[in-house]
Enzyme design. Structure first.
Site, mmCIF file in Angstrom:
data_model
loop_
_atom_site.group_PDB
_atom_site.id
_atom_site.type_symbol
_atom_site.label_atom_id
_atom_site.label_comp_id
_atom_site.label_asym_id
_atom_site.label_seq_id
_atom_site.Cartn_x
_atom_site.Cartn_y
_atom_site.Cartn_z
ATOM 1 C CB SER A 221 -0.874 0.064 1.256
ATOM 2 O OG SER A 221 -1.726 -1.017 1.328
ATOM 3 C CG HIS B 69 -2.938 -2.301 -3.580
ATOM 4 N ND1 HIS B 69 -1.836 -3.062 -3.292
ATOM 5 C CD2 HIS B 69 -3.411 -1.879 -2.396
ATOM 6 C CE1 HIS B 69 -1.665 -3.103 -1.989
ATOM 7 N NE2 HIS B 69 -2.601 -2.386 -1.431
ATOM 8 C CE1 TYR C 131 -8.478 -5.657 1.315
ATOM 9 C CE2 TYR C 131 -6.645 -6.438 2.654
ATOM 10 C CZ TYR C 131 -7.168 -5.528 1.753
ATOM 11 O OH TYR C 131 -6.399 -4.497 1.291
ATOM 12 C CB ALA D 98 1.118 -0.454 4.818
ATOM 13 C CG ASN E 78 -1.389 1.934 11.546
ATOM 14 O OD1 ASN E 78 -1.104 1.512 10.416
ATOM 15 N ND2 ASN E 78 -1.948 1.183 12.459
ATOM 16 C CG HIS F 19 -7.054 2.796 3.431
ATOM 17 N ND1 HIS F 19 -6.111 1.782 3.444
ATOM 18 C CD2 HIS F 19 -7.150 3.199 2.142
ATOM 19 C CE1 HIS F 19 -5.656 1.593 2.213
ATOM 20 N NE2 HIS F 19 -6.269 2.438 1.403
#
Ligand code: HPA
Length: 275
Positions: free
Chosen positions: A31, A62, A86, A114, A236, A248
């Protein structure tokens, strides 16, 4: 021949026929880490949608293309955009590109992602070399009948992440004045971020970071005998560590902030990786 082998060979031959070089290193870009492809010289692009048997990416950030050319003096093939469990793919689709890369004769792979930081010594913006992973909670990439031509039924994962590569990555980071953290990556199925309780559980298990990719691809690469370097961008701190919700946008913003450091260190790593 097994239907899967037919597809792998067909796709590998298609991609090889479109490239002007024979790549020696594959790089999977996570990402927001796509800008590395801008540093590829004489880059030749192939859209995923033009590649037979390739799934299509659906997630924001992406793009879904292959870029091949020279990076740090090495012949590389970058995958900008990857397939996540997912998104609804079967795990065999998620790892299909890895099978194809190996079939093309590529034996070295850099897998990036990420990730949320679990280790309290980490902060958003850190770059972490992956030393090992925890992938017990999601379907195995190798589930189903084993195709012996691809690798053994019960592959060893003791040295899934190449130790020499991790040491080199840290060394080039130091030379560039970029601190490189090291740690264990835990795989979460997503797409929801984890709960604070899940993060506590993962911490007790020894995880330093958590993310929604990489493990299926690495397991497949190791199964097929590839040498792996894994890199997480800590975008994060994981759920419950700081007193703030996750989103996100934050992940994408941090990935963007880290972009320059990430590109420099990966480039120098590629230059020096002895393959
Ligand atoms: N959890 C899971 N995946 C992630 C995270 C996270 O906190 N950050 C970026 N990808």
């Amino acid at each position: 021949m097994d239907n899967m082998m037919v597809k792998i060979k067909e796709t590998a031959e298609f991609i090889s026929s479109k490239l002007s070089i024979k790549p020696e290193i594959a790089i999977i870009l996570g990402s927001g880490l796509g800008p590395l492809v801008e540093r590829i010289e004489d880059g030749k692009e192939i859209e995923y949608s033009d590649i037979p048997n390739f799934p299509l990416t659906t997630v924001e950030g992406h793009a879904g293309k292959l870029v091949s050319g020279t990076l740090g003096g090495k012949r590389v093939l970058a995958l900008k955009g990857r397939f996540h469990y997912y998104e609804g793919y079967d795990v065999s689709q998620v790892v299909f590109p890895i099978r194809v890369l190996k079939q093309m004769g590529i034996n070295n792979i850099i897998v990036t992602n990420a990730a949320g930081g679990i280790n309290s010594g980490f902060k958003a913006g850190d770059i972490m070399a992956i030393t090992d992973h925890i992938g017990l909670f999601a379907p195995s990439a190798l589930r189903g009948r084993n195709i012996q031509e691809l690798g053994p039924r019960f592959p060893d994962m003791t040295n899934a992440y190449d130790k020499g590569a991790v040491a080199l990555f840290q060394k080039v980071g130091t030379e560039l004045g970029i601190e490189i953290k090291k740690g264990i990556y835990a795989y979460a199925k997503g797409p929801m971020y984890e709960t604070p309780a899940e993060i506590l559980a993962l911490r007790v298990m020894g995880a330093d970071a958590v993310g929604m990719s990489t493990v299926p691809e690495v397991v497949t690469a190791v199964h097929s005998g590839m040498k792996v370097m894994g890199i997480s961008c800590i975008t994060n701190m994981a759920a419950g560590i700081l007193n703030q919700p996750l989103n996100h946008e934050e992940v994408m913003k941090t990935a963007k902030d880290v972009e320059n450091n990430f590109v420099s260190v990966v480039l120098k790593f590629v230059q020096n990786w002895d393959i």
